[in-house]
Scaffold this active site. Structure first.
Site, mmCIF file in Angstrom:
data_model
loop_
_atom_site.group_PDB
_atom_site.id
_atom_site.type_symbol
_atom_site.label_atom_id
_atom_site.label_comp_id
_atom_site.label_asym_id
_atom_site.label_seq_id
_atom_site.Cartn_x
_atom_site.Cartn_y
_atom_site.Cartn_z
ATOM 1 N N GLU A 42 0.832 -1.207 0.000
ATOM 2 C CA GLU A 42 0.000 0.000 0.000
ATOM 3 C C GLU A 42 0.868 1.259 0.000
ATOM 4 O OE1 GLU A 42 -3.014 0.453 -0.679
ATOM 5 O OE2 GLU A 42 -3.688 -1.612 -0.603
ATOM 6 N N TYR A 125 -7.726 6.119 3.166
ATOM 7 C CA TYR A 125 -7.726 5.122 2.101
ATOM 8 C C TYR A 125 -6.932 3.866 2.516
ATOM 9 C CZ TYR A 125 -6.083 2.377 -1.661
ATOM 10 O OH TYR A 125 -5.737 1.287 -2.394
ATOM 11 N N ASP A 143 -9.898 5.445 -3.473
ATOM 12 C CA ASP A 143 -8.735 6.075 -4.109
ATOM 13 C C ASP A 143 -9.185 6.700 -5.435
ATOM 14 O OD1 ASP A 143 -9.055 4.007 -5.898
ATOM 15 O OD2 ASP A 143 -7.001 3.255 -5.760
#
Ligand code: SF4
Length: 367
Positions: A42, A125, A143
């Site tokens: 991520e 997010y 996102d």
């Protein structure tokens, strides 16, 4: 289409069409994604293409296979493993997050979005993506891809960064995870749909599981939704950099100070202003510098031009300073050097005339 229909068709599509990416591998001992792998991916995927992350992800994990190994690592080793991926702030935040996980959560990555958000560098997010994809929490993860897809399917005009658009998208994404059998699959499916089918230009509506109910497609407004953002102003920056070598072929580098571009990474001795006496300004008195070309780097909102000056240090110890070090080629390969400076070095060092080996006396070879 109702949220139930959207969630079902998206789940079916994702299970059939998803890309096989290393951070999606399931840990056979838990039947879950590996939380640490998800965290690293991520951070790496923020503002970076999947293809690029695929190059760096396995190498980084080989270097730091666990959250503990990352937490214990020295800053410079983490930056070195990140070098070339850009946006180095992410590496520092990931490192800080690993230290928090080890220091405050006994090495266990939290599974709820509120606690995840307390980690350095983890925003709404990333917390939503981690909590839903790894731990199955019923939270949205919005996102840029998700914003585009949901604005289009609902035919909602507006810019992707408009707070009203974002509120609208957040509400639609929350409806989807509320009714989905697997909220993480719906979240990841949405991101995948945006990345591979509902792309900014030329969406492949024929391959989309939502084509039948998509309003932007029906009204032929896929080009207008979302409304294009105003591009940020790109500013230019000129830096003067010295490529100084010594008699052993070592190169002098300095560690970029906090607050400077490439902070914490190794770079060529660099000055931003136009000093009349460059060598003296760089603390390289006694080194005679000559122009040696340019290199360019594109950062998020900056075009950086490196004007290169080449020199030879007859007395390497005279160039020493705090945060400066001589690197031989092997050490240079391992060091965390920004890609712009690495590129500048490669060009110059490769172009260096090689000493020709002396020919042993003997008969002349035939022409
Ligand atoms: Fe995007 Fe086309 Fe699918 Fe609509 S039908 S969501 S525009 S890919």
């Amino acid at each position: 289409m109702t949220p139930e229909v959207l969630a079902r068709s998206l789940t079916r599509w994702f299970q059939k069409s998803r890309r096989d990416l290393p951070w999606r591998a399931v840990d056979p001992s838990t039947g879950q994604r590996k939380p640490y792998h998800a965290l690293v991916s991520e951070f790496m995927l923020q503002q970076t293409q999947v293809a690029r992350v695929l190059e760096f992800f396995p190498v980084f994990l080989q270097r730091f296979p666990t959250v503990e190994s990352l937490a214990q690592a020295r800053d410079e080793h983490v930056l070195a493993a990140w070098a070339g991926l850009g946006y180095y702030r992410r590496a520092r935040l990931l490192h800080a997050a690993a230290r928090t996980i080890v220091g405050e959560f006994s090495g266990r990555i939290p599974d709820d979005p509120e606690t995840l958000r307390q980690l350095p560098g983890v925003g709404a997010y990333t917390a939503g993506a981690m909590a839903s994809i790894v731990f199955g929490a019923r939270v949205p993860a919005v996102d840029g891809n998700v914003v585009r897809v949901l604005l289009r399917v609902h035919g909602r005009a507006g810019a992707a960064d408009d707070p009203r658009s974002l509120r609208f998208v957040h509400a639609r994404a929350s409806e989807l995870v509320a009714v989905a059998r697997h909220p993480g699959v719906v979240n990841e499916g949405l991101m995948e749909l945006g990345a591979t089918v509902c792309t900014p230009a030329n969406p492949r509506c024929g391959a989309c599981p939502w084509a039948a109910g998509c309003i932007a497609r029906r009204d032929e407004r896929t080009r207008d939704i979302p409304r294009p953002k105003r591009s940020p102003r790109v500013t230019g920056l000129v830096l003067r950099c010295a490529v100084v070598t010594d008699a052993r072929g070592r190169v002098l580098l300095e560690r970029a100070p906090a607050g400077a571009l490439w902070a914490g990474l190794w770079r060529l001795p660099t000055a931003e202003m136009t000093p009349r006496r460059l060598a003296a300004a760089l603390g390289l008195a006694g080194v005679s510098l000559r122009r040696a070309g340019r290199a360019r780097a594109t950062l998020s909102h900056r075009q950086v031009e490196l004007r290169l000056w080449r020199g030879h240090a007859a007395n390497p110890t005279a160039c020493r300073a705090e945060d400066r070090r001589w690197f031989d080629l092997a050490a240079l390969r391992r060091a965390g050097v920004s890609s712009a400076h690495r590129q500048a070095l490669a060009g110059l060092l490769d172009a260096e005339p090689k000493k020709r080996p002396r020919r042993a006396p003997g008969p002349r070879s035939r022409q």
